[in-house]
Design a protein around this motif. Structure first.
Motif, PDB file in Angstrom:
ATOM      1  N   LEU A   1       0.833  -1.202   0.000  1.00 57.89           N
ATOM      2  CA  LEU A   1       0.000   0.000   0.000  1.00 57.89           C
ATOM      3  C   LEU A   1       0.872   1.257   0.000  1.00 57.89           C
ATOM      4  O   LEU A   1       0.618   2.208  -0.748  1.00 57.89           O
ATOM      5  N   TRP A   2       1.910   1.263   0.841  1.00 55.99           N
ATOM      6  CA  TRP A   2       2.805   2.414   0.904  1.00 55.99           C
ATOM      7  C   TRP A   2       3.494   2.651  -0.435  1.00 55.99           C
ATOM      8  O   TRP A   2       3.569   3.779  -0.923  1.00 55.99           O
TER       9      TRP A   2
ATOM     10  N   ASP B   1       5.941  14.794 -10.062  1.00 52.89           N
ATOM     11  CA  ASP B   1       6.678  14.865 -11.331  1.00 52.89           C
ATOM     12  C   ASP B   1       5.842  15.555 -12.395  1.00 52.89           C
ATOM     13  O   ASP B   1       6.334  16.371 -13.155  1.00 52.89           O
ATOM     14  N   ASP B   2       4.564  15.207 -12.471  1.00 51.88           N
ATOM     15  CA  ASP B   2       3.682  15.789 -13.481  1.00 51.88           C
ATOM     16  C   ASP B   2       3.495  17.289 -13.296  1.00 51.88           C
ATOM     17  O   ASP B   2       3.180  18.012 -14.225  1.00 51.88           O
TER      18      ASP B   2
ATOM     19  N   THR C   1       2.192   6.990  -6.574  1.00 53.29           N
ATOM     20  CA  THR C   1       1.180   7.961  -6.984  1.00 53.29           C
ATOM     21  C   THR C   1       1.625   9.378  -6.664  1.00 53.29           C
ATOM     22  O   THR C   1       1.517  10.290  -7.496  1.00 53.29           O
ATOM     23  N   MET C   2       2.159   9.583  -5.457  1.00 52.89           N
ATOM     24  CA  MET C   2       2.621  10.921  -5.074  1.00 52.89           C
ATOM     25  C   MET C   2       3.799  11.353  -5.940  1.00 52.89           C
ATOM     26  O   MET C   2       3.867  12.522  -6.360  1.00 52.89           O
TER      27      MET C   2
END
Length: 110
Positions: A91-92, A104-105, A98-99
């Protein structure tokens, strides 16, 4: 950002990870967490986490006599704790990925 809030969310995972390779007593676990870079983790938080993880059935304990002071209660990761560590670790990693992608985006990675 206040790292204390981040620590609250991941302290269970960090304690389970520290106990993965070697059992430890309260102060030893605290020292290992700090050596790993979690400098701001507090004594009371770690001891409370150990009690909670034990009550949840994720840790076992045993006492080791000490010649130079009080006996030490050691904590050990049991099968349920190892399973929880695996689940929480996945999960981490997913959350961290995702973070990282979000940062980055947005051009914030640097």
């Amino acid at each position: 950002m206040d790292t204390t809030q981040l620590l609250k969310g991941v302290l269970d995972l960090a304690v389970l990870a520290v106990l993965r390779e070697e059992d430890g007593y309260g102060y030893d676990i605290l020292r290992r967490l700090r050596e790993a870079g979690l400098d701001e983790v507090g004594d009371a938080s770690v001891y409370g986490t150990l009690r909670r993880l034990f009550a949840a059935g994720l840790l076992t304990t045993y006492v080791v006599p000490s010649e130079s002071g009080p006996h030490r209660k050691y904590y050990s990761l049991n099968a349920a704790g190892r399973d929880q560590l695996t689940r929480s670790g996945k999960l981490w990693r997913s959350f961290a990925t995702t973070m990282d992608t979000l940062l980055d985006d947005r051009g914030m990675a640097a």
